[in-house]
Design an enzyme around this catalytic site. Structure first.
Site, mmCIF file in Angstrom:
data_model
loop_
_atom_site.group_PDB
_atom_site.id
_atom_site.type_symbol
_atom_site.label_atom_id
_atom_site.label_comp_id
_atom_site.label_asym_id
_atom_site.label_seq_id
_atom_site.Cartn_x
_atom_site.Cartn_y
_atom_site.Cartn_z
ATOM 1 N NE ARG A 199 -1.616 -1.594 3.510
ATOM 2 C CZ ARG A 199 -1.842 -1.787 4.789
ATOM 3 N NH1 ARG A 199 -3.069 -1.658 5.269
ATOM 4 N NH2 ARG A 199 -0.854 -2.096 5.608
ATOM 5 C CG ASP A 254 -5.751 -2.847 0.458
ATOM 6 O OD1 ASP A 254 -5.583 -4.049 0.788
ATOM 7 O OD2 ASP A 254 -6.307 -2.013 1.203
ATOM 8 C CB VAL A 255 -3.288 -8.065 -0.925
ATOM 9 C CG1 VAL A 255 -1.930 -7.893 -1.574
ATOM 10 C CG2 VAL A 255 -3.206 -8.014 0.592
ATOM 11 C CG ASN A 295 5.682 -11.402 2.136
ATOM 12 O OD1 ASN A 295 6.200 -12.069 3.013
ATOM 13 N ND2 ASN A 295 5.689 -10.062 2.152
ATOM 14 C CE1 TYR A 354 -0.228 -13.258 10.911
ATOM 15 C CE2 TYR A 354 0.537 -14.804 12.579
ATOM 16 C CZ TYR A 354 0.761 -14.078 11.421
ATOM 17 O OH TYR A 354 1.976 -14.196 10.775
ATOM 18 C CE LYS A 368 0.043 -15.228 8.096
ATOM 19 N NZ LYS A 368 0.574 -14.820 6.782
ATOM 20 C CB THR A 421 10.084 -8.624 9.649
ATOM 21 O OG1 THR A 421 8.937 -8.941 10.453
ATOM 22 C CG2 THR A 421 10.625 -9.886 9.023
HETATM 23 N N1 LIG Z 1 7.892 -11.593 11.168
HETATM 24 C C1 LIG Z 1 7.478 -12.751 11.625
HETATM 25 O O1 LIG Z 1 7.797 -13.139 12.755
HETATM 26 C C2 LIG Z 1 6.633 -13.654 10.753
HETATM 27 C C3 LIG Z 1 6.504 -15.001 11.126
HETATM 28 C C4 LIG Z 1 5.733 -15.843 10.344
HETATM 29 C C5 LIG Z 1 5.097 -15.353 9.217
HETATM 30 N N2 LIG Z 1 5.229 -14.049 8.872
HETATM 31 C C6 LIG Z 1 4.519 -13.594 7.681
HETATM 32 O O2 LIG Z 1 5.437 -13.031 6.778
HETATM 33 C C7 LIG Z 1 4.748 -12.100 5.946
HETATM 34 C C8 LIG Z 1 5.560 -10.809 5.867
HETATM 35 O O3 LIG Z 1 5.581 -10.197 7.143
HETATM 36 P P1 LIG Z 1 6.861 -9.429 7.722
HETATM 37 O O4 LIG Z 1 7.256 -10.124 8.953
HETATM 38 O O5 LIG Z 1 7.849 -9.198 6.650
HETATM 39 O O6 LIG Z 1 6.183 -8.081 8.223
HETATM 40 P P2 LIG Z 1 6.103 -6.618 7.599
HETATM 41 O O7 LIG Z 1 7.458 -6.089 7.367
HETATM 42 O O8 LIG Z 1 5.153 -5.886 8.460
HETATM 43 O O9 LIG Z 1 5.479 -6.888 6.171
HETATM 44 C C9 LIG Z 1 4.132 -6.893 5.856
HETATM 45 C C10 LIG Z 1 4.027 -6.356 4.432
HETATM 46 O O10 LIG Z 1 2.702 -6.557 3.974
HETATM 47 C C11 LIG Z 1 2.258 -5.360 3.366
HETATM 48 N N3 LIG Z 1 0.813 -5.256 3.562
HETATM 49 C C12 LIG Z 1 0.132 -5.283 4.731
HETATM 50 N N4 LIG Z 1 -1.183 -5.126 4.507
HETATM 51 C C13 LIG Z 1 -1.322 -5.020 3.154
HETATM 52 C C14 LIG Z 1 -2.431 -4.831 2.298
HETATM 53 N N5 LIG Z 1 -3.683 -4.733 2.778
HETATM 54 N N6 LIG Z 1 -2.221 -4.765 0.965
HETATM 55 C C15 LIG Z 1 -0.959 -4.858 0.458
HETATM 56 N N7 LIG Z 1 0.133 -5.038 1.219
HETATM 57 C C16 LIG Z 1 -0.054 -5.111 2.554
HETATM 58 C C17 LIG Z 1 2.997 -4.233 4.074
HETATM 59 O O11 LIG Z 1 3.130 -3.105 3.229
HETATM 60 P P3 LIG Z 1 2.130 -1.845 3.341
HETATM 61 O O12 LIG Z 1 1.915 -1.596 4.798
HETATM 62 O O13 LIG Z 1 2.847 -0.750 2.643
HETATM 63 O O14 LIG Z 1 0.891 -2.251 2.622
HETATM 64 C C18 LIG Z 1 4.343 -4.874 4.342
HETATM 65 O O15 LIG Z 1 5.226 -4.643 3.270
HETATM 66 C C19 LIG Z 1 3.353 -11.939 6.552
HETATM 67 O O16 LIG Z 1 2.406 -12.692 5.823
HETATM 68 C C20 LIG Z 1 3.520 -12.502 7.945
HETATM 69 O O17 LIG Z 1 2.309 -12.993 8.463
HETATM 70 C C21 LIG Z 1 5.979 -13.193 9.609
#
Ligand SMILES: NC(=O)c1ccc[n+]([C@@H]2O[C@H](COP(=O)([O-])OP(=O)(O)OC[C@H]3O[C@@H](n4cnc5c(N)ncnc54)[C@H](OP(=O)(O)O)[C@@H]3O)[C@@H](O)[C@H]2O)c1
Length: 252
Positions: free
Chosen positions: A37, A58-59, A85, A150, A154, A185
């Site tokens: 976004r 926006d996904v 992702n 969440y 998932k 992250t």
């Molecule tokens: N970090 C962890 O511990 C962890 C563990 C397991 C799984 N994951 C998964 O890994 C994935 C990436 O997360 P991350 O840890 O890298 O966190 P992050 O840095 O917060 O990344 C989330 C990304 O998703 C985008 N996003 C969120 N809502 C959106 C929307 N409505 N439309 C389009 N883009 C959207 C955000 O960009 P904008 O805000 O600009 O839209 C951001 O770039 C997620 O699916 C998360 O559930 C993370």
């Protein structure tokens, strides 16, 4: 592994795990489109990368995802690797979780995957190849307290993955989910902030508590998730479909 000739689309590709995935795919020769976004992280990630472009979207909105996929395909060819992702995690006790909270978790974490895969699948069928990859979570394979929405979303992504993989098993398109444990992250930083605010623990204590769930006693690095994506994207992983691959130091 070389991915020349592929076009990869990565949602949430401007930060964290998505950014590491986009960079790894580009480093291995794929053309890459990242979406999210906010413009700033997308622009910053793509800067200086000749084969990487970005489009905001926006996904949670199917029409926007279709627009992003159409524009990306015009700019860099049909999408042959789609990495769903983008995600978000809200933490609340179940008793305080509203139906709206649940809807919000399903919208980004489940519908976001659904919308992307719906939009790219016709192009993959036409191209005669494809990789559908979701970044789910260990929360797709086990429960955690205070994040029921969440975790539900998932788990649903893992179900969607397994089902679609069977529907597409006779085609050259594979469908898999990667399930990272807590990874370093911005999302993790938010989880730590939340624990600090709600429990009064120090940041160090909160981080230690989260890392202790991983048998390796550490957080997963985004690059380690990206490596799993690279493997799934390659020709050698053609027989791997319908899997939920844990990248979690043995947590699951
Ligand atoms: N970090 C962890 O511990 C962890 C563990 C397991 C799984 N994951 C998964 O890994 C994935 C990436 O997360 P991350 O840890 O890298 O966190 P992050 O840095 O917060 O990344 C989330 C990304 O998703 C985008 N996003 C969120 N809502 C959106 C929307 N409505 N439309 C389009 N883009 C959207 C955000 O960009 P904008 O805000 O600009 O839209 C951001 O770039 C997620 O699916 C998360 O559930 C993370």
């Amino acid at each position: 592994m070389r991915l020349e000739g592929h076009h990869a689309l990565v949602t949430g590709g401007g930060t964290g795990v998505g950014r590491a995935i986009a960079q790894a795919l580009a480093a291995h020769g794929a053309r890459v489109t990242i979406t999210g976004r906010r413009e700033a992280p997308l622009r910053e990630t793509a800067e200086g990368q000749a084969e990487m472009g970005w489009i905001t979207g926006d996904v949670t909105r199917a029409g926007e995802v279709t627009r992003v996929v159409e524009q990306a395909s015009q700019e860099r060819g049909p999408v042959t690797i789609a990495v769903a992702n983008a995600g978000a995690a809200e933490s609340k006790p179940f008793a305080k979780t509203t139906a709206q909270d649940l809807d919000a978790m399903l919208a980004v974490n489940l519908h976001g995957v659904f919308n992307l895969w719906q939009a790219v699948l016709p192009g993959m069928r036409e191209a005669g190849r494809g990789r559908l990859i979701a970044i789910a979570s260990t929360a797709g394979l086990k429960g955690y307290p205070y994040v029921s929405g969440y975790v539900a979303a998932k788990h649903a992504v893992v179900g969607l993955t397994r089902s679609l993989a069977l529907e597409l098993a006779k085609t050259p398109i594979t469908v898999n989910a990667i399930c990272p444990g807590f990874a370093e992250t911005p999302m993790l930083e938010e989880s730590i902030d939340n624990i600090v605010a709600k429990t009064g623990r120090s940041r160090e204590e909160a981080a230690k508590a989260l890392a202790s769930g991983n048998p390796q006693g550490r957080f997963v690095r985004p690059e380690e998730v990206a490596d799993a994506v690279l493997w799934l994207a390659g020709d050698g992983a053609g027989a791997v479909t319908g899997q939920a691959i844990s990248v979690s130091g043995g947590e699951v």
